[in-house]
Write an enzyme that holds these catalytic residues in place. Sequence first.
Site, mmCIF file in Angstrom:
data_model
loop_
_atom_site.group_PDB
_atom_site.id
_atom_site.type_symbol
_atom_site.label_atom_id
_atom_site.label_comp_id
_atom_site.label_asym_id
_atom_site.label_seq_id
_atom_site.Cartn_x
_atom_site.Cartn_y
_atom_site.Cartn_z
ATOM 1 N N GLY A 231 90.484 -108.576 -73.832
ATOM 2 C CA GLY A 231 89.275 -108.652 -73.010
ATOM 3 C C GLY A 231 89.491 -107.915 -71.700
ATOM 4 O O GLY A 231 90.363 -107.047 -71.596
ATOM 5 N N SER A 232 88.715 -108.290 -70.709
ATOM 6 C CA SER A 232 88.761 -107.574 -69.429
ATOM 7 C C SER A 232 90.044 -107.897 -68.654
ATOM 8 O O SER A 232 90.683 -108.932 -68.876
ATOM 9 C CB SER A 232 87.548 -107.974 -68.587
ATOM 10 O OG SER A 232 87.578 -109.377 -68.405
ATOM 11 N N GLY A 236 92.455 -111.383 -68.077
ATOM 12 C CA GLY A 236 93.919 -111.422 -68.098
ATOM 13 C C GLY A 236 94.485 -111.998 -66.802
ATOM 14 O O GLY A 236 95.416 -112.798 -66.813
ATOM 15 N N GLU A 253 95.799 -107.549 -74.011
ATOM 16 C CA GLU A 253 95.140 -106.284 -74.374
ATOM 17 C C GLU A 253 93.891 -106.191 -73.510
ATOM 18 O O GLU A 253 92.823 -106.689 -73.878
ATOM 19 C CB GLU A 253 94.750 -106.310 -75.864
ATOM 20 C CG GLU A 253 95.924 -106.417 -76.804
ATOM 21 C CD GLU A 253 96.736 -105.135 -76.910
ATOM 22 O OE1 GLU A 253 96.307 -104.107 -76.366
ATOM 23 O OE2 GLU A 253 97.801 -105.170 -77.524
ATOM 24 N N CYS A 287 87.449 -100.258 -75.784
ATOM 25 C CA CYS A 287 88.479 -100.297 -74.748
ATOM 26 C C CYS A 287 89.069 -98.905 -74.560
ATOM 27 O O CYS A 287 89.542 -98.555 -73.486
ATOM 28 C CB CYS A 287 89.558 -101.308 -75.101
ATOM 29 S SG CYS A 287 90.163 -101.108 -76.771
#
Length: 500
Positions: A231-232, A236, A253, A287
């Site tokens: 995700g963003s 994270g 990721e 992404c």
Amino acid sequence: MKIEDISKSLGLDSKAFDRGDLIVKSPIDGSVIGRVQQATSKDVSRKITQAVDAFHHWREVPAPRRGELVRLLGEELRSHKDALGHLVTLENGKLLQEGLGEVQEMIDICDFAVGLSRQLYGLTITSERPGHHMRENWHPLGPVGVISAFNFPVAVWSWNSAIAFVCGDSVLWKPSDKTPMTALACQHLFERAAAKFGDAPDHLSQIMVCGRKIAQAMIDDPRMPLISATGSTAMGRAIAPRIAERFGRTILELGGNNAIIVAPSADLDLAIRGTVFGAVGTCGQRCTSTRRLIVQGSIYDDFISRLKKAYASIPVGNPFEDSVLVGPLIDQTAFKGMEAALEKAKEAGGVIWGGGRVLDNKYPDGFYVQPAIVEMSGQVDIVREETFAPILYVMKYDDFEEAIAIQNGVPQGLSSSIFTNDVREAEKFTSTAGSDCGIANVNIGTSGAEIGGAFGGEKETGGGRESGSDSWKAYMRRSTSTVNYSNQLPLAQGIEFDVG
Ligand code: NAD
């Protein structure tokens, strides 16, 4: 395909997408396509207990036998590729070709994982002590928590779970609350595979549809040794310190800000195609989407005018239509994010081509945009941010070192590429002194990675690796065993310690 037909083709019961209070809308036209039940904190705790029980059983099953379950999952995906691909497009809004491609990626990783189930190799190491053997053992790790983003609603689960299952782990999946229906469909296909397999433990694979607050229970639970989160970067940043606090492991990721360098020797036809696919494909919601273009001054004017010409002919519209190449953004928030970024770019001196909302008469509740090209004189703050929309910032460079400095001069480090026919530039780009990203391509764009390689990126992208190569090691724990088969007890490093 209507939702009823998709549900029938997947073998789901007629109420599968009509229970619960989470309303799911299609980004295509904003229509309600389902209602899904959400997990509570209590459910999460129960599911973790069940995942631990499943793990204790599953870790004892030989890895090649575990691979058989993943093979059966791959078969279910093959048989239901069309229906699941349609559901991905309906719920996420990516082109049907891309929806089907995402399911193909799931099939590919299942094939990869089946082979891997016979190759979970450790090393044997020569011991410095006579009469001793030393070796590495790879053991199953425990229940793996998977958090996934809306933009790859099914592939990310499969990258993680196909590998986790052959490694002997159970999986608890928190899908994006924007795409819970595809998650329910995957869980259903897993259950079909498990029924054919016969003796898989209950709750080996589970899902919990919930928002971030409820998900905290999984993030904070020490019974979850690994959380693989996609995700963003903001996500994270929120979860990584909490997991580190309890010494849990993460595979992160996170966001990318991917660039293509176009050098004077490049095959410009290839470079145009690679740039357009990378920048506007999936409506800029990969992404690995190309967000920055760094073009050498001597070819700049020609290249940008060809690029604008290519952009002008891109059909935007319903992702189920064959001729369409750009579908909708996921929602209004994404559209507002794009508008705000373009405003900031303009304030910073950017010259904008395209970028407005289109088709709003036909789809008042769908957010379709014309992809934007923004010419910038430098890499200002807004260019260094990831905006999850089809905005391509274009910059000029003089010498090659400057191009690499611009490419690396952002906080993210996911994907990068160079178009060049100069072997020195190509090799330098992929060398230690070249791109600082997890992916560094030559003469292909930034998006469209294959499952055989380890996938992930550096810096604010989080440093995690998923999918192919030796990424499986993150889903296992390693022990080093030294076995003494002599009748002496020599100590390492020549230490003398005689007792009696
Ligand atoms: P997002 O961060 O909003 O959400 C991703 C997932 O994390 C969702 O399931 C969400 O519910 C969950 N989440 C968010 N904050 C959380 C929190 N504090 N605690 C627990 N869970 C939380 O991202 P998105 O909008 O769904 O996806 C787009 C982003 O994902 C982009 O930044 C994109 O670059 C990134 N992405 C990265 C990769 C990669 O492999 N590097 C792949 C796909 C997407």
